[in-house]
Enzyme design. Structure first.
Site, mmCIF file in Angstrom:
data_model
loop_
_atom_site.group_PDB
_atom_site.id
_atom_site.type_symbol
_atom_site.label_atom_id
_atom_site.label_comp_id
_atom_site.label_asym_id
_atom_site.label_seq_id
_atom_site.Cartn_x
_atom_site.Cartn_y
_atom_site.Cartn_z
ATOM 1 N N GLY A 109 7.734 -3.379 -8.324
ATOM 2 C CA GLY A 109 7.783 -2.687 -9.601
ATOM 3 C C GLY A 109 7.374 -1.237 -9.436
ATOM 4 N N ALA B 69 -5.235 2.875 -4.362
ATOM 5 C CA ALA B 69 -6.499 3.429 -4.861
ATOM 6 C C ALA B 69 -7.332 4.000 -3.722
ATOM 7 C CB ALA B 69 -7.287 2.349 -5.604
ATOM 8 N N SER C 296 -7.175 -0.531 1.755
ATOM 9 C CA SER C 296 -6.196 0.476 2.177
ATOM 10 C C SER C 296 -4.994 0.577 1.249
ATOM 11 C CB SER C 296 -5.709 0.162 3.600
ATOM 12 O OG SER C 296 -5.122 -1.131 3.653
ATOM 13 N N ALA D 202 -14.878 -6.905 6.028
ATOM 14 C CA ALA D 202 -16.222 -6.641 5.506
ATOM 15 C C ALA D 202 -16.792 -7.942 4.959
ATOM 16 C CB ALA D 202 -16.157 -5.580 4.411
ATOM 17 N N ASP E 248 -12.264 -10.763 -1.407
ATOM 18 C CA ASP E 248 -13.471 -10.477 -0.618
ATOM 19 C C ASP E 248 -14.398 -9.458 -1.285
ATOM 20 O OD1 ASP E 248 -12.122 -12.083 1.144
ATOM 21 O OD2 ASP E 248 -11.634 -10.490 2.555
ATOM 22 N N ARG F 14 3.676 -11.129 -19.692
ATOM 23 C CA ARG F 14 3.818 -12.106 -18.614
ATOM 24 C C ARG F 14 3.198 -13.462 -18.916
ATOM 25 N NH1 ARG F 14 2.870 -7.743 -13.701
ATOM 26 N NH2 ARG F 14 5.008 -6.959 -13.689
ATOM 27 N N SER G 82 -0.637 -1.109 -12.770
ATOM 28 C CA SER G 82 -1.574 -1.307 -11.655
ATOM 29 C C SER G 82 -1.564 -0.137 -10.676
ATOM 30 C CB SER G 82 -1.271 -2.609 -10.922
ATOM 31 O OG SER G 82 0.082 -2.668 -10.528
ATOM 32 N N LEU G 83 -0.391 0.318 -10.261
ATOM 33 C CA LEU G 83 -0.348 1.483 -9.376
ATOM 34 C C LEU G 83 -0.884 2.716 -10.096
ATOM 35 C CD1 LEU G 83 3.107 1.052 -7.555
ATOM 36 C CD2 LEU G 83 0.831 0.406 -6.752
#
Length: 528
Positions: A47, A15, A12, A153, A206, A273, A370-371
């Site tokens: 971020g 993506a 959720s 799941a 998962d 990083r 990432s977003l």
């Protein structure tokens, strides 16, 4: 209980919601999420979103920064797609009214983060970008998209042709079976395998475990990014202190206010990083405390309300100008191998976001990509599924052969502590071999029968699947590259350049490409 739908999305985060928003105009959508809709890493993201929106910047600069930060261990065509398409999507979101932070003149206020050559980070609500973006997408989502919370799941379902056609879940109301024409993994990463992490406790990898057990190809599991600045109080990580704090003028210091990141480079506090996390790890291993000095940041509590509140809750006095920090697991660059349309090596199974490995992050993700990845590939995947349509006619399930009993497992705290100790910021062969001997074999993890297990047992098992994949990959890559730091092999090795460690069908191979190719036509085409 059976639930039939056109498209099933597991997860959720940004993506998942981006894909659902595009898909719901054409299909019936069911979203299954392990916890609350607000428990994703996307929602927690302090971020911003890296995107080229100013005239001073250029797409080629963003591409170059991404490749450099990731030590050039990339699928370059996908990096270009990420940056180019992502920029277009974000510019459209800005036109549509996404509430980003703006300057007095109305232009977006662009921040600077680690390894970026230009100010290009879009923020919302200071350090609440993820929360505001998720709320924005949820508001746009129609009620006809069904969201099922607190369901885990635990087994992908394949038909007699080998296509993925659904999943088994377990929740408070028992077991459910979802059947769908298309199944999307958007389950996030695996930071919660470590005792010190920026992730929610539910981020246990998962989706990767599900895909591996179903036979899908997995890669880049040796590359776990550690964030250098988690709030550190009473020997525990209490949450993230965004890199944007250093972009606004904060610097890493010791208890005597002496800078840690000394060197010729003026922006060494904003180095990639893996460099900053290693520097702080080394200081702390020598017995020194580490902090971010925020005395040069005016109106800190206005600019960073979430971090300020986090500090207040844990009795860190901002007026002293020092925030205690330590490194912790943050983002997994590896995952289920997928192309830019989300397709995995199993027909009708897709992976998107942090659970996927598309080669865009290399050996170390560039901050705030990432977003951007979630919205870019979430949209591209959804558009592909719309073109493909829903034509699955075979929902006759293959017979399960899993009959083995559960192998011996660590307790959850034991596994998290061992991951930090043996598979943390720095690794070496002796520690890795010692750890692997205590973990189940890859083959045994595929054959275990999960029927009748409770939620906590299922989660612990999934964590061991992911830990085993990570440990084998870390042993195999005998070099240091990006976030994979081997003290016994401290240099990058040329023979490991453009080499990927692939797990599939319980086997591990080292390949010269992230994807398998064939030459039956004029041009090489990826096999999916």
């Amino acid at each position: 209980m059976d639930v039939k739908t056109d498209v099933l999305i597991i997860g959720s985060g940004i993506a998942a919601l981006q894909a659902a928003l595009v898909l719901e105009k054409h299909f019936q959508i069911q979203i299954v999420t392990k916890s609350s809709i607000y428990m994703s890493s996307s929602y927690r993201a302090q971020g911003g979103i890296a995107a080229v929106t100013s005239e001073e910047d250029h797409i080629q600069h963003h591409i170059a920064d991404t490749l450099k930060a990731g030590e050039y261990h990339h699928e370059k065509r996908h990096v270009k797609t990420l940056i180019k398409n992502g920029t277009e999507i974000m510019q459209n979101y800005l036109k549509d009214g996404l509430p980003v932070d703006r300057q007095v003149d109305g232009k977006p206020a662009l921040g600077l983060e680690g390894a970026h050559s230009h100010h290009r980070i879009l923020h919302a609500g200071g350090d609440r970008t993820g929360q505001i973006f998720i709320d924005y997408l949820l508001h746009k989502l129609s009620p006809k998209t069904k969201i099922n919370c607190y369901e885990m799941a635990y087994e992908l379902l394949r038909n007699t042709d080998g296509d993925c056609v659904g999943v088994l879940t377990k929740g408070e109301k028992g077991t459910k079976r979802y059947l769908a024409h298309h199944v999307i993994l958007a389950t996030g990463g695996a930071g919660a395998l470590y005792s010190s992490t920026s992730n929610f406790p539910t981020n246990t990898g998962d989706g990767i475990a599900l895909a591996f057990r179903a036979g899908a190809a997995i890669s880049d599991m040796e590359f776990m990014q550690f964030h250098p600045s988690l709030l550190w109080c009473k020997n525990e990580a209490k949450g993230l202190v965004s890199e944007a704090v250093r972009g606004a003028g904060g610097i890493f210091v010791n208890a005597q206010h002496q800078p840690i990141m000394t060197g010729l480079h003026a922006q060494l506090d904003l180095a990639p990083r893996h460099i900053t996390a290693l520097a702080l790890f080394t200081k702390r291993a020598a017995g020194e405390e580490t902090f971010i000095d925020i005395t040069n940041i005016q109106d800190f509590e206005v600019k960073f309300p979430t971090i300020a509140q986090l500090c207040h809750v844990h009795r860190v006095h901002l007026q002293d100008g020092l925030i205690p920090v330590a490194p912790g697991s943050h983002f997994l660059m590896g995952g289920v191998i997928a192309d830019d349309k989300g397709r995995t090596t199993i027909p009708n199974l897709y992976a998107v976001g942090e659970v996927a490995c598309t080669g865009v992050h290399g050996a170390n993700r560039l901050a705030s990509n990432s977003l951007l990845e979630g919205i870019t590939f979430g949209q591209k995947m959804a558009q592909f599924i719309i073109q493909k349509g829903c034509h699955q006619k075979n929902f006759l399930l293959e017979k399960h052969q899993c009959a083995d009993k559960m192998p011996p497992l660590f307790s959850k705290p034991q596994l998290q502590q061992n991951m930090m100790r043996f598979l943390g910021i720095v690794r070496n062969m002796d520690d890795l071999q010692h750890f692997v001997k205590q973990l189940p074999s890859l083959q045994s993890l595929i054959q275990v029968n999960l029927k009748g297990l409770e939620l906590a047992e299922l989660e612990l098992f999934m964590m061991h699947v992911v830990a085993t994949l990570m440990a084998h990959a870390a042993i195999t890559r005998t070099e240091t590259r990006g976030a994979h730091i081997r003290t016994d092999k401290p240099e990058m090795e040329s023979h490991w350049a453009s080499r990927w460690i692939i797990f599939s069908q319980g086997q591990m191979k080292v390949r010269n490409s992230l994807y398998e190719y064939h030459q039956t036509r004029g041009n090489a085409q990826a096999i999916f």
